[in-house]
Design an enzyme around this catalytic site. Structure first.
Site, PDB file in Angstrom:
ATOM      1  N   CYS A 293     -71.329  24.025  -3.708  1.00  0.00           N
ATOM      2  CA  CYS A 293     -70.443  25.416  -3.610  1.00  0.00           C
ATOM      3  C   CYS A 293     -69.267  24.980  -2.669  1.00  0.00           C
ATOM      4  CB  CYS A 293     -71.164  26.409  -3.112  1.00  0.00           C
ATOM      5  SG  CYS A 293     -72.295  25.987  -1.799  1.00  0.00           S
TER       6      CYS A 293
HETATM    7  N1  LIG Z   1     -77.776  28.526  -3.525  1.00  0.00           N
HETATM    8  C1  LIG Z   1     -76.143  27.983  -3.943  1.00  0.00           C
HETATM    9  O1  LIG Z   1     -75.431  28.804  -3.517  1.00  0.00           O
HETATM   10  C2  LIG Z   1     -76.196  26.940  -4.470  1.00  0.00           C
HETATM   11  C3  LIG Z   1     -77.096  26.071  -4.679  1.00  0.00           C
HETATM   12  N2  LIG Z   1     -76.844  24.625  -5.363  1.00  0.00           N
HETATM   13  C4  LIG Z   1     -77.972  23.735  -5.494  1.00  0.00           C
HETATM   14  O2  LIG Z   1     -78.750  24.406  -6.826  1.00  0.00           O
HETATM   15  C5  LIG Z   1     -80.131  24.123  -6.581  1.00  0.00           C
HETATM   16  C6  LIG Z   1     -80.789  25.164  -6.737  1.00  0.00           C
HETATM   17  O3  LIG Z   1     -80.453  26.109  -5.634  1.00  0.00           O
HETATM   18  P1  LIG Z   1     -81.022  27.647  -5.213  1.00  0.00           P
HETATM   19  O4  LIG Z   1     -81.315  28.360  -6.620  1.00  0.00           O
HETATM   20  O5  LIG Z   1     -80.211  28.159  -4.131  1.00  0.00           O
HETATM   21  O6  LIG Z   1     -82.862  27.200  -4.737  1.00  0.00           O
HETATM   22  P2  LIG Z   1     -83.821  28.109  -4.690  1.00  0.00           P
HETATM   23  O7  LIG Z   1     -84.790  27.703  -3.765  1.00  0.00           O
HETATM   24  O8  LIG Z   1     -83.496  29.620  -4.953  1.00  0.00           O
HETATM   25  O9  LIG Z   1     -84.431  27.694  -6.242  1.00  0.00           O
HETATM   26  C7  LIG Z   1     -85.007  26.469  -6.328  1.00  0.00           C
HETATM   27  C8  LIG Z   1     -85.846  26.440  -7.625  1.00  0.00           C
HETATM   28  O10 LIG Z   1     -86.140  24.978  -7.925  1.00  0.00           O
HETATM   29  C9  LIG Z   1     -87.673  25.215  -8.593  1.00  0.00           C
HETATM   30  N3  LIG Z   1     -88.439  23.951  -7.942  1.00  0.00           N
HETATM   31  C10 LIG Z   1     -88.438  23.549  -6.903  1.00  0.00           C
HETATM   32  N4  LIG Z   1     -89.205  22.411  -6.879  1.00  0.00           N
HETATM   33  C11 LIG Z   1     -89.570  21.728  -8.309  1.00  0.00           C
HETATM   34  C12 LIG Z   1     -90.194  21.274  -8.835  1.00  0.00           C
HETATM   35  N5  LIG Z   1     -90.890  20.148  -8.234  1.00  0.00           N
HETATM   36  N6  LIG Z   1     -90.239  21.130 -10.028  1.00  0.00           N
HETATM   37  C13 LIG Z   1     -89.677  22.099 -10.931  1.00  0.00           C
HETATM   38  N7  LIG Z   1     -88.708  23.259 -10.230  1.00  0.00           N
HETATM   39  C14 LIG Z   1     -88.927  23.183  -8.947  1.00  0.00           C
HETATM   40  C15 LIG Z   1     -87.857  26.168  -7.548  1.00  0.00           C
HETATM   41  O11 LIG Z   1     -89.243  26.992  -8.373  1.00  0.00           O
HETATM   42  P3  LIG Z   1     -90.715  27.505  -7.638  1.00  0.00           P
HETATM   43  O12 LIG Z   1     -90.188  27.541  -6.218  1.00  0.00           O
HETATM   44  O13 LIG Z   1     -90.914  28.780  -8.399  1.00  0.00           O
HETATM   45  O14 LIG Z   1     -91.482  26.368  -8.088  1.00  0.00           O
HETATM   46  C16 LIG Z   1     -86.950  27.420  -7.807  1.00  0.00           C
HETATM   47  O15 LIG Z   1     -86.863  27.848  -9.276  1.00  0.00           O
HETATM   48  C17 LIG Z   1     -80.321  23.317  -5.315  1.00  0.00           C
HETATM   49  O16 LIG Z   1     -80.144  22.031  -5.580  1.00  0.00           O
HETATM   50  C18 LIG Z   1     -79.168  23.775  -4.442  1.00  0.00           C
HETATM   51  O17 LIG Z   1     -78.572  22.861  -3.507  1.00  0.00           O
HETATM   52  C19 LIG Z   1     -75.880  24.355  -5.708  1.00  0.00           C
HETATM   53  C20 LIG Z   1     -74.676  25.161  -5.590  1.00  0.00           C
HETATM   54  C21 LIG Z   1     -74.829  26.277  -4.838  1.00  0.00           C
HETATM   55  C1  LIG Z   2     -75.434  28.738   3.380  1.00  0.00           C
HETATM   56  C2  LIG Z   2     -76.097  27.489   3.209  1.00  0.00           C
HETATM   57  O1  LIG Z   2     -77.173  27.204   3.492  1.00  0.00           O
HETATM   58  N1  LIG Z   2     -75.647  26.675   2.033  1.00  0.00           N
HETATM   59  C3  LIG Z   2     -75.799  25.325   1.729  1.00  0.00           C
HETATM   60  C4  LIG Z   2     -74.929  25.097   0.735  1.00  0.00           C
HETATM   61  C5  LIG Z   2     -75.254  25.430  -0.511  1.00  0.00           C
HETATM   62  C6  LIG Z   2     -76.097  24.606  -1.433  1.00  0.00           C
HETATM   63  O2  LIG Z   2     -77.171  24.760  -2.043  1.00  0.00           O
HETATM   64  O3  LIG Z   2     -75.624  23.288  -1.432  1.00  0.00           O
HETATM   65  P1  LIG Z   2     -75.279  22.311  -2.774  1.00  0.00           P
HETATM   66  O4  LIG Z   2     -74.089  22.907  -3.324  1.00  0.00           O
HETATM   67  O5  LIG Z   2     -75.021  21.086  -2.402  1.00  0.00           O
HETATM   68  O6  LIG Z   2     -76.425  22.573  -3.653  1.00  0.00           O
HETATM   69  C7  LIG Z   2     -76.127  24.636   2.943  1.00  0.00           C
HETATM   70  O7  LIG Z   2     -75.371  24.625   3.694  1.00  0.00           O
HETATM   71  O8  LIG Z   2     -76.990  23.556   2.595  1.00  0.00           O
END
Ligand SMILES: NC(=O)C1=CN([C@@H]2O[C@H](COP(=O)(O)OP(=O)(O)OC[C@H]3O[C@@H](n4cnc5c(N)ncnc54)[C@H](OP(=O)(O)O)[C@@H]3O)[C@@H](O)[C@H]2O)C=CC1
Ligand SMILES: CC(=O)N[C@@H](CCC(=O)OP(=O)(O)O)C(=O)O
Length: 367
Positions: free
Chosen positions: A164
């Protein structure tokens, strides 16, 4: 395109599924969570109430047994249930472990985690805290900043969807670097501010409502520093900040330009990069988080002091959409030969200056 989403209970997974289930060239076959997830067996809509009546598919638990059952070693591409692509909205380490298995079965991977963004294997223990074991798969990954890597995304089996903060930072930086306007060896400073949904759905003290206050964190050690530097082609100093709102991210980039660079050259750099890009809006005022939250847009504005040769560029995005789910859909659209904004905007966009607006087919959001 028949797809599965792993990470369906998380914030990014939910945004992505909301977009995919309304896309007329994509059909969702499986929604998955971790093996022992408390969400297992529930419907997607039961977990994320805003999608009630839109997506009622059940959440399955992902395991080796699930993989062996649903992913045949050699897929019959014409079979009704054959998968074309899988989206990982999972922790980085999980993607790093499993992406290769899907590729081996002939299934495209769009990884929204950081498991395949850095090119150097050795950077993973330092910045991500785990040893990446799959150099072969890592070497097949293509970075997917949709506005800049169209060709590579189109031909990729594995797309590393950008982070992000890197998305906003690189959209601001790349036109300047591509036009060689930056003063060589000068400092590039990126200040990023993110809402709390950036930290994911799982509760932690740091993201607790009572604890969150505007503050810097992970200074000089955040994993997005090497990602931004790698993709910009210049070393940056990256200062992330956490802010007390739900969604939206602002990156403000400050850099020194070469002597003699004019405002006109800066303007040319930004216009030529983005005037035909539907999801990047060049503004004549500073961008606001509220104007991009819940939308797939990146809003950009810059100010340049010709005397001091100092350029400041700001870019605002929704961290869960342009910073994750919407950009992943852009990448999938590119892979399918569709316009990258397909399913994200009306299909009337023809270039800068057009009056286009976001299709609001999503119900009001819970985040
Ligand atoms: N939040 C953001 O703004 C951004 C996030 N990302 C990336 O996207 C990914 C998801 O982020 P986010 O949605 O925020 O995280 P969340 O913690 O909200 O969601 C993580 C998801 O992964 C699942 N999960 C965890 N472990 C496993 C496993 N072993 N097998 C299958 N599923 C699994 C969880 O399922 P459950 O817990 O139900 O098992 C849940 O659905 C991360 O890598 C994050 O760094 C990228 C850009 C922006
Ligand atoms: C506010 C906050 O905690 N933000 C996350 C970045 C968002 C994220 O999930 O990172 P990826 O884009 O690498 O997946 C962090 O700093 O780790």
């Amino acid at each position: 395109m028949k797809v599965a989403v792993i990470g369906a209970s998380g914030y990014v997974g939910a945004e992505l599924i909301g977009l995919l289930c309304q896309h007329d060239n994509i059909s969702i076959q499986h929604l998955l969570v971790s093996e022992n997830s408390s969400s297992c067996g529930k419907t997607f809509a039961a977990l994320h109430g805003r999608w009630q009546g839109i997506c009622d598919l059940p959440l399955q638990s992902f395991s080796q047994t699930w993989f062996d059952t649903f992913i045949p070693a050699k897929q019959d591409k014409d079979a009704d249930n054959a998968l074309d692509a899988v989206f990982f909205a999972t922790p980085h380490e999980f993607s790093a472990l499993w992406a290769g298995a899907f590729l081996d079965a002939g299934i495209k991977v769009f990884d929204l985690s950081g498991g395949f963004r850095l090119k150097e294997l050795a950077d993973y223990p330092h910045y991500y805290g785990f040893e990446h074991q799959d150099i072969n798969t890592l070497s097949q990954a293509h970075y997917g900043l949709a506005e800049w890597q169209h060709e590579q995304i189109a031909g990729a089996e594995l797309v590393a969807v950008p982070g992000c903060y890197p998305t906003a930072s690189l959209l601001a930086l790349k036109p300047v670097i591509a036009h060689e306007l930056q003063l060589e060896n000068s400092l590039v400073v990126v200040n990023g501010i993110s809402g709390v949904s950036g930290a994911g759905r799982t509760a932690s003290l740091a993201s607790n409502f009572n604890e969150v206050s505007l503050m810097p964190y992970n200074i000089l050690k955040h994993r997005h520093q090497p990602e931004i530097s790698q993709e910009a082609g210049v070393e940056v100093i990256f200062n992330p900040h956490l802010a007390p709102y739900k969604r939206g991210l602002l990156a403000t980039v400050t850099l020194q330009l070469k002597p003699g660079v004019t405002c006109a050259r800066v303007e040319h750099a930004f216009k030529s990069a983005y005037q035909d890009k539907a999801l990047v809006r060049l503004l004549d005022a500073w961008p606001k988080i509220d104007n991009v939250a819940h939308s797939p847009f990146a809003d950009l504005h810059w100010q340049y002091d010709e005397d001091k040769q100092v350029l400041v560029v700001a870019c605002a995005i929704d961290n869960l959409l342009k910073g994750a789910a919407a950009q992943a859909l852009q990448c999938a659209n590119i892979a399918m030969g569709l316009p990258d904004h397909y399913g994200l905007l009306p299909q009337t966009f023809t270039g800068s200056g057009d009056d286009y607006s976001l299709v609001s087919h999503a119900p009001s959001t819970s985040l």
